[in-house]
Write a protein that holds these residues in place. Structure first.
Motif, short mmCIF file in Angstrom:
data_model
loop_
_atom_site.label_atom_id
_atom_site.label_comp_id
_atom_site.label_asym_id
_atom_site.label_seq_id
_atom_site.Cartn_x
_atom_site.Cartn_y
_atom_site.Cartn_z
N ARG A 140 0.80 -1.32 -0.04
CA ARG A 140 0.05 0.17 0.13
C ARG A 140 0.69 1.15 0.06
O ARG A 140 0.30 2.51 0.07
CB ARG A 140 -0.90 -0.03 1.18
CG ARG A 140 -1.92 -0.90 1.29
CD ARG A 140 -3.22 -0.54 0.16
NE ARG A 140 -4.33 -1.62 -0.03
CZ ARG A 140 -4.48 -2.47 -1.11
NH1 ARG A 140 -3.42 -2.71 -1.75
NH2 ARG A 140 -5.44 -3.25 -0.94
N ASN A 192 -9.05 3.84 -6.46
CA ASN A 192 -9.29 3.55 -4.99
C ASN A 192 -9.13 2.01 -4.68
O ASN A 192 -9.99 1.32 -5.61
CB ASN A 192 -10.61 3.80 -4.43
CG ASN A 192 -10.63 3.73 -2.91
OD1 ASN A 192 -10.21 2.51 -2.39
ND2 ASN A 192 -11.03 4.76 -2.32
N ARG A 202 -10.22 -0.17 -2.72
CA ARG A 202 -11.20 -0.84 -2.30
C ARG A 202 -12.41 -0.57 -3.18
O ARG A 202 -13.14 -1.60 -3.29
CB ARG A 202 -11.54 -0.28 -0.80
CG ARG A 202 -10.49 -0.87 0.14
CD ARG A 202 -10.79 -2.12 0.69
NE ARG A 202 -9.95 -2.61 2.00
CZ ARG A 202 -10.16 -2.24 2.98
NH1 ARG A 202 -11.08 -1.38 3.37
NH2 ARG A 202 -9.11 -2.49 4.05
N THR A 203 -12.78 0.50 -3.56
CA THR A 203 -13.77 0.73 -4.53
C THR A 203 -13.57 0.99 -5.94
O THR A 203 -14.57 0.92 -6.45
CB THR A 203 -14.63 2.18 -4.21
OG1 THR A 203 -13.47 3.29 -4.50
CG2 THR A 203 -14.43 2.31 -2.56
N GLY A 249 -13.34 4.66 0.47
CA GLY A 249 -12.72 3.27 0.59
C GLY A 249 -12.38 2.45 1.79
O GLY A 249 -12.22 1.41 1.54
N ARG A 250 -12.77 3.06 3.09
CA ARG A 250 -12.66 2.37 4.21
C ARG A 250 -13.71 2.83 5.17
O ARG A 250 -13.24 3.09 6.37
CB ARG A 250 -11.16 2.55 4.72
CG ARG A 250 -10.89 1.61 6.11
CD ARG A 250 -9.38 1.56 6.13
NE ARG A 250 -9.12 0.50 7.37
CZ ARG A 250 -8.16 -0.05 7.66
NH1 ARG A 250 -7.08 0.19 6.89
NH2 ARG A 250 -8.16 -0.86 8.79
N ASN A 296 -6.86 5.39 1.17
CA ASN A 296 -7.30 4.61 0.11
C ASN A 296 -7.99 5.62 -1.05
O ASN A 296 -8.23 5.11 -1.95
CB ASN A 296 -8.30 3.50 0.36
CG ASN A 296 -7.60 2.60 1.06
OD1 ASN A 296 -6.58 2.08 1.03
ND2 ASN A 296 -8.58 1.98 1.92
N TYR A 315 -20.49 -0.06 2.29
CA TYR A 315 -19.50 -0.06 3.81
C TYR A 315 -20.38 0.87 4.61
O TYR A 315 -20.35 0.24 5.82
CB TYR A 315 -18.25 0.39 3.17
CG TYR A 315 -17.45 -0.32 2.26
CD1 TYR A 315 -17.76 -1.58 1.83
CD2 TYR A 315 -16.34 -0.04 1.45
CE1 TYR A 315 -17.02 -2.41 1.02
CE2 TYR A 315 -15.59 -0.54 0.50
CZ TYR A 315 -16.10 -1.72 0.43
OH TYR A 315 -15.40 -2.74 -0.45
N ALA A 349 -18.43 -6.19 2.89
CA ALA A 349 -18.00 -5.65 3.90
C ALA A 349 -17.84 -6.41 5.28
O ALA A 349 -17.25 -6.63 6.27
CB ALA A 349 -18.08 -4.34 3.68
N ARG A 384 -15.94 -9.57 5.42
CA ARG A 384 -14.76 -9.00 5.66
C ARG A 384 -14.57 -8.49 7.05
O ARG A 384 -13.43 -9.10 7.81
CB ARG A 384 -14.29 -7.94 4.72
CG ARG A 384 -12.79 -7.15 5.15
CD ARG A 384 -12.59 -5.97 4.11
NE ARG A 384 -12.14 -6.38 2.82
CZ ARG A 384 -12.03 -5.64 1.77
NH1 ARG A 384 -12.73 -4.52 2.06
NH2 ARG A 384 -11.54 -6.17 0.73
#
Length: 295
Positions: free
Chosen positions: A58, A139, A141-142, A197-198, A219, A231, A266, A269
């Motif tokens: 990252r 991003n 995540r997205t 993204g988080r 992110n 999310y 999510a 996760r």
């Protein structure tokens, strides 16, 4: 040490990095650590903090986030503990890291948001979700679509099935997969926007349950806004969702379907992360979605 084992950075190293790279902060008291599975944060005096990644893979996101996010923050009306400067590797620490503005509040991981916080959270996300240019960095995540995440979804679902829900309940794997596949089949009917993204409880600031801002921006990049929306849905009980959508505004049926799929993804996760609050919240959201039944 395994290449995926989180690294540990001694306080002396943190002190040396801050004093050398940000001499204006030299000597300011270092506060306690706030350690997550992939990073940790440390307060510097009363107004600043530093965020250090603990895992490989990252570094580019920490290196670029200040340049990406700075043009946006002046128009945001919500509180944001966002990166304001970039630290570089040194003193044996191998990654870029970020200096942030520190907001003194708890997180929704310790003090869950109250019902009146749902609308301002939705309003904040609407401000974040402005169109991103075609060449904007993705991003992590997205920026990945549901089809690209399918293998990971299957792995997370299998883990949750094996673990089992609280109170001898079990997850309805077929129903969970049906929601995911419905989102997967929905068209990408909106262009990518800037996204966080988080959006998890540890990234949302809570002042005795009142929405107090957003943190953990590393992110930040272009992605499907439905992912952020999904999310964020896990942060709120089902009865709070109408207030959230009142703040965010209308979305298409296709975007809503993708958001539901991302919500399930999510939640699964969160179950895999070894954090009691995240797991409890995730199971509660899956129950509300009708995906958990008596064994």
């Amino acid at each position: 040490m395994s290449p995926t084992e989180p690294i540990y950075i001694a306080d002396e190293t943190v002190r040396a990095l801050i004093d050398e790279q940000f001499p204006e902060l030299a000597g300011r008291e270092l506060g306690r650590r706030y350690t997550l599975e992939d990073q940790f944060a440390m307060r510097i005096g009363d107004d600043y903090g530093a965020i250090f990644p603990r895992l490989p893979g990252r570094d580019e996101h920490y290196a670029r986030v200040v340049d990406l996010i700075t043009p946006h923050v002046d128009r945001w009306t919500f509180p944001s503990s966002h990166p304001i400067a970039t630290g570089v590797p040194g003193h044996g620490f191998p990654y870029h890291w970020t200096l942030v503005q520190w907001i003194s509040a708890s997180t929704a991981g310790f003090v869950p948001l109250h019902a009146e916080s749902a609308r301002p959270l939705g309003e904040a996300l609407r401000e974040v979700h402005t169109p991103s240019p075609a060449d904007a960095p993705l991003n992590p995540r997205t920026g990945l679509g549901l089809p690209e995440l399918e293998d990971q979804f299957s792995s997370l679902l299998a883990f949750a099935c094996d673990r089992g829900a609280p109170e001898n309940r079990s997850i309805d794997a077929d129903a969970a997969r049906a929601i995911y596949e419905e989102g997967e089949a929905a068209s990408q009917d909106v262009s990518f926007t800037w996204t966080h993204g988080r959006l998890e409880p540890r990234a949302i600031l809570s002042d005795q349950g009142a929405f107090a801002g957003i943190l953990l921006w590393h992110n930040f990049g272009a992605g499907d806004p439905a992912a952020d929306l999904g999310y964020a849905a896990n942060l709120l009980s089902r009865d709070m969702h109408p207030h959230f959508w009142a703040g965010y505004g209308d979305v298409s049926e296709a975007t809503a379907a993708r958001a539901r799929a991302f919500q399930v993804f999510a939640a699964l996760r969160h179950i895999q992360i070894d954090d009691p609050f995240l797991m409890r919240m995730a199971w509660e959201r899956l129950m509300e979605l009708g995906l958990v039944h008596e064994a």
